[in-house]
Design an enzyme around this catalytic site. Sequence first.
Site, PDB file in Angstrom:
ATOM      1  N   GLU A  56       7.630 -10.461  10.129  1.00 56.68           N
ATOM      2  CA  GLU A  56       7.794  -9.401  11.116  1.00 56.68           C
ATOM      3  C   GLU A  56       7.800 -10.029  12.510  1.00 56.68           C
ATOM      4  OE1 GLU A  56       8.383  -6.393  13.435  1.00 56.68           O
ATOM      5  OE2 GLU A  56       8.513  -6.147  11.251  1.00 56.68           O
ATOM      6  N   ASP A  62      14.181 -18.656  13.646  1.00 52.43           N
ATOM      7  CA  ASP A  62      13.129 -19.659  13.471  1.00 52.43           C
ATOM      8  C   ASP A  62      13.110 -20.245  12.065  1.00 52.43           C
ATOM      9  OD1 ASP A  62      12.286 -19.209  16.087  1.00 52.43           O
ATOM     10  OD2 ASP A  62      10.843 -17.665  15.483  1.00 52.43           O
ATOM     11  N   CYS A  67      17.708   2.847   7.882  1.00 49.06           N
ATOM     12  CA  CYS A  67      17.286   4.239   7.686  1.00 49.06           C
ATOM     13  C   CYS A  67      18.120   5.113   8.626  1.00 49.06           C
ATOM     14  CB  CYS A  67      15.786   4.409   7.907  1.00 49.06           C
ATOM     15  SG  CYS A  67      15.190   3.904   9.525  1.00 49.06           S
TER      16      CYS A  67
END
Length: 462
Positions: A132, A162, A229
């Site tokens: 996250e 990363d 969503c």
Amino acid sequence: MIDIPKDFADSTRLLMGDALYETLVDGLNDEPSVSLRLNPFKTDGRPVGQVTPVPWCDGAYWLESRPNFTFDPLLHAGCYYVQEAASMFLHHVLSRVIDRPVTALDLCAAPGGKSTTARGVLPQGSLLICNEPIRQRAQILSENIQKYGHPDVMVTNNYPRDFRKAGLLFDLIVADVPCSGEGMFRKDAGAIAEWSRQNVENCYRLQREIIEDIWPCLRPGGILVYSTCTFNEQENEDNIAWIRGLGADVLDIDISEEWNITGALKGEDSLYRFIPGRSRSEGLCMAVLRKSDDTVLAERRAKDSGKPAKTRPRTDVGAWINDSDHFTLCERGDTLSAIPTWWLAQYRAAEKSLHLLHAGITLGTVKGKDVVPHQSLALSTALNRSAFAQAEVGYGQAIAYLRKEAITLDAATPRGIVLITYHGIPLGFAKNLGNRANNLYPQEWRIKSTHLPEQIPTILNI
């Protein structure tokens, strides 16, 4: 009646057609469903009352009404996860496309619903990295992953780009990308207030940046599960076609007609769209793609550096977990963790190049010659419960413990570190001093409300 933005209404009616759009509007004005998914590694129980199985996810159920989940100790113990039913469709997808152990990445994972769904269905021997980018959300993700308790998981707080530096390659990447949130209109008034055509444009460009950054980390032949969503075609059909252009094939997933899942509303690519009013869910759109085998892979792979991990060879701590000979004990600062040895190379690569929040089992904090056991250990499925004295508590004491309040244990309870259990399920550790017990529950995880329900919420039969 929900206040639908005019621009959204015009564009969505054009995409869906009048009949399907009116079905959506009716659904948005109806009450949302409540569903949960059991943790198969912690319980074989079932929710109480009249429940309906979610057909695309094993161990998942719709409830008749929303109970007071916050005050159920079994939720905090990780026995189940409250999750919107459409998001559980990932279980069905992975059960169809993954048939061997994999290294998997959940790229935008907070708060952890899809990560725990994936971990529940991935074959034994799979490693799951849950990531996250936003730090506060990453902390919530780490908490939920530790409550779930599976040792073959890492939690990171990084941007997609990363992962190239870490040299980690994946057989499966789940990318539930940030989106304009149209599918949450019924549950979140803020999603309506923030919606605009410009935000849709911003999101669809950000989604492409995210996929472009992580694409080199997906092995040739690997699976990408892309989801949003939201309903519009820019963030769904258009982006799926764009991903296909990177060198991928869109896969067909078998579904039942009774599930009322809607397919593509533009183009011919297979996708799976959940529309309130038609399906028993909030809004979600998902597609499954396989990276072409002939894709050139220039990224380096994670390798074991050959340097021995800083270990703490203590037989007493090793005895805290089952099958301890399958783990390597590693220290990071004053924290001692048990890392499954079979993925030690990936752990070292992540530790070197990524912001690692959690890996394997956090055994405890080193304090001088002692190690104070950690909450992660208490909730781990690898915990050796016989290594600790145990104290079973009732409901009131369980809630007090989860509020990090002082508790008093039975006079016969041995002094020292004690595993607190509720209905036989571990909640965490306390240090029993005799006249009272020091509560070792994490301060940041505590139940903050001082309310105590008049009736004990009984959500699972265990």
